[in-house]
Design an enzyme around this catalytic site. Sequence first.
Site, PDB file in Angstrom:
ATOM      1  N   ASP A  49       7.921 -55.304 -23.731  1.00 48.18           N
ATOM      2  CA  ASP A  49       9.295 -55.786 -23.777  1.00 48.18           C
ATOM      3  C   ASP A  49       9.494 -56.502 -25.103  1.00 48.18           C
ATOM      4  O   ASP A  49       8.550 -57.022 -25.690  1.00 48.18           O
ATOM      5  CB  ASP A  49       9.569 -56.734 -22.613  1.00 48.18           C
ATOM      6  CG  ASP A  49      11.054 -56.993 -22.400  1.00 48.18           C
ATOM      7  OD1 ASP A  49      11.887 -56.216 -22.910  1.00 48.18           O
ATOM      8  OD2 ASP A  49      11.383 -57.986 -21.727  1.00 48.18           O
ATOM      9  N   GLU A  50      10.727 -56.543 -25.572  1.00 49.76           N
ATOM     10  CA  GLU A  50      11.054 -57.162 -26.862  1.00 49.76           C
ATOM     11  C   GLU A  50      10.265 -56.497 -27.997  1.00 49.76           C
ATOM     12  O   GLU A  50       9.751 -57.144 -28.903  1.00 49.76           O
ATOM     13  CB  GLU A  50      10.815 -58.673 -26.835  1.00 49.76           C
ATOM     14  CG  GLU A  50      11.567 -59.409 -25.749  1.00 49.76           C
ATOM     15  CD  GLU A  50      13.076 -59.460 -25.947  1.00 49.76           C
ATOM     16  OE1 GLU A  50      13.572 -59.002 -26.992  1.00 49.76           O
ATOM     17  OE2 GLU A  50      13.762 -59.965 -25.038  1.00 49.76           O
ATOM     18  N   ALA A  51      10.181 -55.174 -27.949  1.00 53.17           N
ATOM     19  CA  ALA A  51       9.381 -54.404 -28.906  1.00 53.17           C
ATOM     20  C   ALA A  51       9.860 -54.553 -30.345  1.00 53.17           C
ATOM     21  O   ALA A  51       9.100 -54.286 -31.275  1.00 53.17           O
ATOM     22  CB  ALA A  51       9.365 -52.929 -28.510  1.00 53.17           C
ATOM     23  N   GLN A  52      11.101 -54.996 -30.538  1.00 51.18           N
ATOM     24  CA  GLN A  52      11.598 -55.195 -31.893  1.00 51.18           C
ATOM     25  C   GLN A  52      10.765 -56.225 -32.648  1.00 51.18           C
ATOM     26  O   GLN A  52      10.719 -56.223 -33.873  1.00 51.18           O
ATOM     27  CB  GLN A  52      13.077 -55.599 -31.903  1.00 51.18           C
ATOM     28  CG  GLN A  52      13.389 -56.989 -31.373  1.00 51.18           C
ATOM     29  CD  GLN A  52      13.665 -57.034 -29.887  1.00 51.18           C
ATOM     30  OE1 GLN A  52      13.365 -56.098 -29.144  1.00 51.18           O
ATOM     31  NE2 GLN A  52      14.234 -58.137 -29.439  1.00 51.18           N
ATOM     32  N   CYS A  71      30.259 -53.931 -23.873  1.00 55.83           N
ATOM     33  CA  CYS A  71      30.900 -55.037 -24.575  1.00 55.83           C
ATOM     34  C   CYS A  71      31.889 -55.731 -23.641  1.00 55.83           C
ATOM     35  O   CYS A  71      32.276 -55.177 -22.604  1.00 55.83           O
ATOM     36  CB  CYS A  71      31.634 -54.480 -25.800  1.00 55.83           C
ATOM     37  SG  CYS A  71      32.513 -55.709 -26.787  1.00 55.83           S
ATOM     38  N   CYS A  79      34.894 -55.920 -23.999  1.00 56.11           N
ATOM     39  CA  CYS A  79      36.124 -55.124 -23.920  1.00 56.11           C
ATOM     40  C   CYS A  79      35.901 -53.810 -23.159  1.00 56.11           C
ATOM     41  O   CYS A  79      36.775 -52.967 -23.126  1.00 56.11           O
ATOM     42  CB  CYS A  79      36.648 -54.838 -25.330  1.00 56.11           C
ATOM     43  SG  CYS A  79      35.613 -53.680 -26.246  1.00 56.11           S
ATOM     44  N   CYS A  86      30.720 -54.271 -29.070  1.00 56.40           N
ATOM     45  CA  CYS A  86      31.018 -52.974 -29.684  1.00 56.40           C
ATOM     46  C   CYS A  86      31.294 -53.224 -31.163  1.00 56.40           C
ATOM     47  O   CYS A  86      31.424 -54.369 -31.602  1.00 56.40           O
ATOM     48  CB  CYS A  86      32.226 -52.325 -29.002  1.00 56.40           C
ATOM     49  SG  CYS A  86      33.794 -53.158 -29.345  1.00 56.40           S
TER      50      CYS A  86
END
Length: 147
Positions: A40-43, A98, A100, A135
């Site tokens: 998880d949180e591979a970034q 998002c 919206c 978005c």
Amino acid sequence: LGVTREVDLLLTPEMNLRDQFARIITETFSAGDVACLLIDEAQFLTAAQVDEALEIAVFDSVPVLAYGIRTDFQTKGFPGSIRLLEIAHSLEELKTICRCWRKAMFNGRKMNGEFIFDGAQVAIDGDTVTYESLCATCYFNEKNKEH
């Protein structure tokens, strides 16, 4: 989402993922007891750690499932995410909505409740920092408000 799970391993950038994974299996599991490696949180992985995850999948025959976001609050790719996009066997986008109701593509950073667009790529300690999935239209509307 409110789902929590205790992790078996927390990596620092200096750690070798494949070595640490092998250590955990030796100390905690039997080789046949591990069905996959879930990241998880591979970034936040380094490019080298992403390569080590690929080695686990290829050489150790353990499927690796990595979850993370592509870009930071300035729409710049995280090193781990960039490398995953380059070498992943397959990609599956989990869509986020998002405010919206359009597809969220960006992560807006809020500090003390206000959107900000400058600063370090990672900010999770210190001031009250939160993130909102936006978005492209809502992201740029917020960004243009600061000018």
